[in-house]
Structures are given as C-alpha cells and as structure tokens.
Design a protein around this motif. Structure first.
Motif, mmCIF file in Angstrom:
data_model
loop_
_atom_site.group_PDB
_atom_site.id
_atom_site.type_symbol
_atom_site.label_atom_id
_atom_site.label_comp_id
_atom_site.label_asym_id
_atom_site.label_seq_id
_atom_site.Cartn_x
_atom_site.Cartn_y
_atom_site.Cartn_z
ATOM 1 N N MET A 1 -10.838 34.067 4.320
ATOM 2 C CA MET A 1 -10.020 34.548 3.202
ATOM 3 C C MET A 1 -10.782 34.463 1.891
ATOM 4 S SD MET A 1 -7.463 34.345 5.401
ATOM 5 C CE MET A 1 -6.685 32.779 5.723
ATOM 6 N N ASP A 2 -11.601 33.419 1.821
ATOM 7 C CA ASP A 2 -12.269 33.162 0.550
ATOM 8 C C ASP A 2 -13.434 34.099 0.309
ATOM 9 O OD1 ASP A 2 -10.662 31.052 -0.198
ATOM 10 O OD2 ASP A 2 -11.810 29.620 0.989
ATOM 11 N N GLN A 3 -13.670 34.401 -0.952
ATOM 12 C CA GLN A 3 -14.884 35.158 -1.234
ATOM 13 C C GLN A 3 -16.080 34.202 -1.276
ATOM 14 O OE1 GLN A 3 -15.162 37.211 -4.939
ATOM 15 N NE2 GLN A 3 -15.686 35.392 -6.075
ATOM 16 N N LEU A 4 -17.237 34.755 -1.051
ATOM 17 C CA LEU A 4 -18.453 33.944 -1.054
ATOM 18 C C LEU A 4 -19.377 34.483 -2.142
ATOM 19 C CD1 LEU A 4 -20.130 31.748 0.561
ATOM 20 C CD2 LEU A 4 -21.229 33.672 1.695
ATOM 21 N N LEU A 5 -19.879 33.572 -2.950
ATOM 22 C CA LEU A 5 -20.735 33.973 -4.062
ATOM 23 C C LEU A 5 -22.029 33.159 -4.014
ATOM 24 C CD1 LEU A 5 -20.139 35.964 -6.330
ATOM 25 C CD2 LEU A 5 -19.449 34.040 -7.751
ATOM 26 N N ILE A 6 -23.130 33.861 -3.844
ATOM 27 C CA ILE A 6 -24.417 33.170 -3.785
ATOM 28 C C ILE A 6 -25.238 33.624 -4.979
ATOM 29 C CG2 ILE A 6 -26.549 32.894 -2.431
ATOM 30 C CD1 ILE A 6 -24.929 33.407 0.045
ATOM 31 N N ILE A 22 -31.975 34.790 -3.798
ATOM 32 C CA ILE A 22 -30.948 35.691 -3.247
ATOM 33 C C ILE A 22 -29.644 35.589 -4.017
ATOM 34 C CG2 ILE A 22 -29.339 35.889 -1.270
ATOM 35 C CD1 ILE A 22 -31.635 36.342 0.499
ATOM 36 N N LYS A 23 -29.119 36.792 -4.314
ATOM 37 C CA LYS A 23 -27.826 36.927 -4.985
ATOM 38 C C LYS A 23 -26.976 37.782 -4.062
ATOM 39 C CE LYS A 23 -25.941 38.709 -9.177
ATOM 40 N NZ LYS A 23 -26.112 39.419 -10.408
ATOM 41 N N LEU A 24 -25.805 37.279 -3.713
ATOM 42 C CA LEU A 24 -24.978 38.020 -2.757
ATOM 43 C C LEU A 24 -23.518 37.675 -3.003
ATOM 44 C CD1 LEU A 24 -24.781 39.705 -0.072
ATOM 45 C CD2 LEU A 24 -25.008 37.551 1.157
ATOM 46 N N LYS A 25 -22.686 38.736 -3.017
ATOM 47 C CA LYS A 25 -21.252 38.492 -3.180
ATOM 48 C C LYS A 25 -20.543 39.140 -2.006
ATOM 49 C CE LYS A 25 -17.371 39.392 -6.212
ATOM 50 N NZ LYS A 25 -16.954 39.896 -7.515
ATOM 51 N N ILE A 26 -19.748 38.356 -1.302
ATOM 52 C CA ILE A 26 -18.908 38.913 -0.246
ATOM 53 C C ILE A 26 -17.471 38.717 -0.695
ATOM 54 C CG2 ILE A 26 -18.355 38.917 2.201
ATOM 55 C CD1 ILE A 26 -20.917 37.539 2.772
ATOM 56 N N LYS A 27 -16.796 39.839 -0.912
ATOM 57 C CA LYS A 27 -15.416 39.745 -1.385
ATOM 58 C C LYS A 27 -14.527 39.191 -0.274
ATOM 59 C CE LYS A 27 -15.735 43.912 -4.100
ATOM 60 N NZ LYS A 27 -15.437 45.267 -3.752
ATOM 61 N N SER A 28 -13.408 38.626 -0.672
ATOM 62 C CA SER A 28 -12.433 38.128 0.287
ATOM 63 C C SER A 28 -12.076 39.238 1.279
ATOM 64 C CB SER A 28 -11.198 37.687 -0.491
ATOM 65 O OG SER A 28 -10.168 37.415 0.410
ATOM 66 N N ARG A 29 -12.046 38.903 2.568
ATOM 67 C CA ARG A 29 -11.666 39.820 3.659
ATOM 68 C C ARG A 29 -12.682 40.913 3.927
ATOM 69 N NH1 ARG A 29 -5.966 39.873 4.663
ATOM 70 N NH2 ARG A 29 -5.132 38.024 3.728
ATOM 71 N N VAL A 56 -33.670 24.757 -2.274
ATOM 72 C CA VAL A 56 -34.341 24.047 -3.361
ATOM 73 C C VAL A 56 -33.665 24.328 -4.699
ATOM 74 C CG1 VAL A 56 -36.631 23.704 -2.366
ATOM 75 C CG2 VAL A 56 -36.110 25.873 -3.449
ATOM 76 N N SER A 57 -33.015 25.503 -4.809
ATOM 77 C CA SER A 57 -32.265 25.788 -6.033
ATOM 78 C C SER A 57 -31.283 26.923 -5.809
ATOM 79 C CB SER A 57 -33.228 26.140 -7.174
ATOM 80 O OG SER A 57 -34.029 27.228 -6.794
ATOM 81 N N GLY A 58 -30.365 27.074 -6.768
ATOM 82 C CA GLY A 58 -29.364 28.125 -6.699
ATOM 83 C C GLY A 58 -27.975 27.559 -6.486
ATOM 84 N N SER A 59 -27.032 28.453 -6.154
ATOM 85 C CA SER A 59 -25.667 27.981 -5.908
ATOM 86 C C SER A 59 -24.973 28.793 -4.825
ATOM 87 C CB SER A 59 -24.850 28.032 -7.193
ATOM 88 O OG SER A 59 -24.705 29.372 -7.611
ATOM 89 N N ILE A 60 -24.060 28.126 -4.104
ATOM 90 C CA ILE A 60 -23.239 28.766 -3.072
ATOM 91 C C ILE A 60 -21.798 28.345 -3.351
ATOM 92 C CG2 ILE A 60 -22.797 28.993 -0.597
ATOM 93 C CD1 ILE A 60 -25.670 27.910 -0.128
ATOM 94 N N VAL A 61 -20.947 29.334 -3.605
ATOM 95 C CA VAL A 61 -19.553 29.036 -3.939
ATOM 96 C C VAL A 61 -18.641 29.807 -3.000
ATOM 97 C CG1 VAL A 61 -17.792 29.116 -5.758
ATOM 98 C CG2 VAL A 61 -20.182 28.695 -6.363
ATOM 99 N N MET A 62 -17.691 29.089 -2.367
ATOM 100 C CA MET A 62 -16.738 29.737 -1.456
ATOM 101 C C MET A 62 -15.350 29.591 -2.065
ATOM 102 S SD MET A 62 -16.304 29.054 2.600
ATOM 103 C CE MET A 62 -15.203 27.675 2.574
ATOM 104 N N GLY A 63 -14.708 30.721 -2.379
ATOM 105 C CA GLY A 63 -13.437 30.654 -3.106
ATOM 106 C C GLY A 63 -13.685 29.953 -4.430
ATOM 107 N N ASP A 64 -12.921 28.881 -4.701
ATOM 108 C CA ASP A 64 -13.200 28.145 -5.944
ATOM 109 C C ASP A 64 -13.901 26.813 -5.670
ATOM 110 O OD1 ASP A 64 -11.118 26.886 -4.766
ATOM 111 O OD2 ASP A 64 -9.633 27.362 -6.316
#
Ligand SMILES: Nc1ncnc2c1ncn2[C@@H]1O[C@H](COP(=O)(O)OP(=O)(O)OP(=O)(O)O)[C@@H](O)[C@H]1O
Ligand SMILES: [Mg+2]
Length: 338
Positions: A1-6, A22-29, A56-64
């Motif tokens: 359900m959650d979106q994923l933001l890298i 790497i920059k990647l956005k997967i919208k919810s669903r 080594v660096s960056g961010s991975i966010v799932m939903g909030d």
C-alpha cells in the motif's frame, strides 16, 4: 500500500560502487519492473531496500517511515521493515514441508491454526501446488520452489513486495497464468511492487512503469510503451526489444531512404528502426534481398539486405519469404536516438 521513495542511494561491495546515486519513486499500488544486464545491480538494489545490503549513503522511505537515512543516521532492522521479498535463489527452509514453509510467516505472527490452514490452502490453490504440501524443497522442481517462495511472501499480504526473477524457472504457459495471477493479486490487495526480471515480455505485460538499469544506475524509467518508442539513449534503444540501429556514420547505409537523413538537421547519436516497422509488401518503395529467415512462435524474422545495410524485418508467419528472394518493403517508422 505504501509508496516507496529512494533518494541518492549508494551501495558498495568492498571497494566497488554497485548502486550509484539511485533515485526511484514507486507510487502506492504501483508495479515497477526493473530490467538490465546481468550484474548491473538489480538484486543489490532489492537487498538494500529490504535491509540486507548496507548502503553507504542516501535514503529509503516507505510510506511515512524512514527505513534508511545516512543523514539522519537511521537504519531499521530487516525484520522490522515488513517488506515481502522473493529471493532470486528462492531461499526456502529446507527442513520444512511446502505447507510449513507457507505457514511459517503466519505462525511467527501467532495467527490461529485454522486461519493459517485457510490461508495456506488459498495460496496452494492460487499457485497450483495442491498435492505438494507434504513435500520438502529438495523434492520440488525449480519452478515449484519458486511458486512456494512466491506464496510465502504473499501470504502475509505485505504492503511492499520485492520480487527478484520470481518466474524465471517456470515454463511459458504456466508463466502466463502466474503472471496474470500476480498482477490481479497486486491490484486486488493494492500491493506496491518492485519486480526484477530478465524477461522483457514479462516486464512489458506486468509493469505500470519500467526501469532500465545499467552499471548501477537507472538509465530510464517510463511506461513500457514510452520506453519502447522513445528510448532516451543508445543503451536503452539497444537493450529494450529488437532494433535495427545505425550509429553515427552508419546512418549513411540508409541513404536509399533519403527522408531519414533529410529530417535529421539536429544532432543525434543513432537511428533506430524496429523490425515490426519494416513492412514487406509488393507496393514497397525499396527493393532488397532476403538473407536469412528465422521462425519464432507466431512470427517470423527476415533479414533483408539492401545496398550495404542489413535490416531485421518482421513478417507474417504463414507468408514467410525464402532466402535469396527479392522483396519490396517500406519503412513505416524510425526514431532518432540521442
Ligand atoms: N555479496 C557480494 N559481495 C561482493 N560483490 C557482490 C555481492 N553480490 C553481488 N556482488 C557484485 O555486485 C554486482 C551486482 O550484482 P547483482 O547481484 O546486484 O546483479 P544483478 O543485476 O542482480 O544480476 P543478475 O541479472 O545476474 O541477477 C556484480 O558485479 C556482483 O558480482
Ligand atoms: Mg540478480
């Protein structure tokens, strides 16, 4: 359900940078498929998302929820990320039967016995594994193991599911069925999905967005249709689908078709012509000779030679031409590649 933001994700193995910014956005669903040459870092990217490979660096966010952030010094443990993951190597528990492999994630979550039995039955049916529930992994074929692995990840109804070549060892007809099932389960349950595959047909069929990776980078992400018609680089044009590509001076080989060069007042790297855009017909403008004929399921691929160029052209399976035959053809469409 959650979106994923890298964002800005970098992963090294030893001294080598495997994942590069790497920059990647997967919208919810949404279902994003990733294709790319062997060794380009697809599995490593999934490992980093699930928490098995350390960036080594960056961010991975799932939903909030921040799963990883080098700036904020956050790194959530694998078991707390609640992400379904089907490994490229299946990774079933060898000492457990099919039934217990499927039941295990629910047992860990302390569901009631009856609820577990019901959920396992449902997966066994969906994945065509009824009758195999008492077998152990070493008694299964590669495709059966893969289906158990798929069932085990679906059974917990994850909000994000990562799949690494989930259908690689499955024969074509069952693959079609499972691919359809997977897509409908994904839509029914609203699962956000990242799907790695070697099989471009699979990716085209299932993906909302398709990402092409090369050497640790995402080279293009678009709908499969756009990626096919408007590749942003020579790399993508060569990698996705079949293509007749003429790089730089090679474009001169297409002088029999002056229209191609006349329109090219801008600079470009190459010209691409898809085999299905070369139409063999008695009223065609150009004349060439058939050099080679290859039969595929339902279509045939001709190699046409014309002056110093050779072109792959699709043809009618039942109306295939013979080697040595002279044919007339048109070029219906072509694209410039930057
Ligand atoms: N545990 C590891 N230690 C060191 N290097 C690794 C490790 N795992 C993978 N690599 C290297 O990282 C690179 C990317 O590997 P990865 O498995 O992500 O590729 P892939 O795109 O999934 O390839 P394939 O399509 O063959 O599965 C390769 O050069 C590989 O040799
Ligand atoms: Mg891999």
């Amino acid at each position: 359900m959650d979106q994923l933001l890298i964002n800005g994700l970098n992963v090294n193995y030893g001294p080598n940078r495997i994942i590069k910014n790497i920059k990647l956005k997967i919208k919810s669903r949404e279902l994003v498929a990733i294709v790319g040459p062997s060794g380009c870092g697809k599995s490593t990217l999934l490992s980093a998302i699930v928490g098995l490979a350390q960036p080594v660096s960056g961010s991975i966010v799932m939903g909030d929820k921040i799963l990883y952030s080098s700036m904020e010094n956050i790194n959530i443990a694998v078991e707390k990320r609640n992400i379904g993951y089907v490994f490229q190597s299946y990774a079933l528990w060898p000492h457990l039967t099919v039934y217990n492999n499927l039941a295990f994630p629910l047992q860990v979550r302390k569901l009631k016995r009856q609820a577990i039995a019901k959920a396992v039955q449902f997966q066994l049916q969906k994945l065509d594994l009824v009758g195999k529930e008492h077998k152990y992994p070493h008694q299964l074929s590669g495709g059966e193991k893969q289906r158990v692995a798929l069932g085990r990840s679906l059974i917990v109804r994850p909000s994000l599911l990562l799949l690494d070549e989930p259908l690689a060892n499955i024969d074509a007809s069952l693959k079609n069925v499972l691919l359809g099932e997977l897509k409908s389960v994904q839509q029914e349950l609203g699962i956000t999905m990242l799907y790695v595959t070697h099989d471009q047909n699979e990716a085209f069929e299932i993906a909302d967005q398709l990402a092409v990776m090369g050497a640790g980078e995402i080279r293009q992400i678009d709908t499969p249709q756009k990626l096919y018609t408007n590749p942003n680089s020579l790399f993508v044009a060569q990698f996705i689908g079949r293509n007749n590509i003429f790089v730089g001076q090679e474009v001169n080989k297409l002088r029999f078709c002056p229209r191609i060069r006349r329109q090219s007042n801008t600079t470009f790297t190459a010209v691409g012509i898809r085999p299905e855009d070369i139409i063999i017909s008695e009223t065609g403008l150009y004349t060439g000779t058939i050099k080679k004929v290859i039969y595929h399921a339902g279509r045939v691929q001709h190699t046409i030679s014309i002056s110093d160029a050779e072109l792959l052209a699709d043809g009618d399976f039942n109306g295939a031409h013979q080697v040595g035959q002279t044919v007339r053809f048109n070029i219906q469409r072509y694209h410039y590649i930057n």
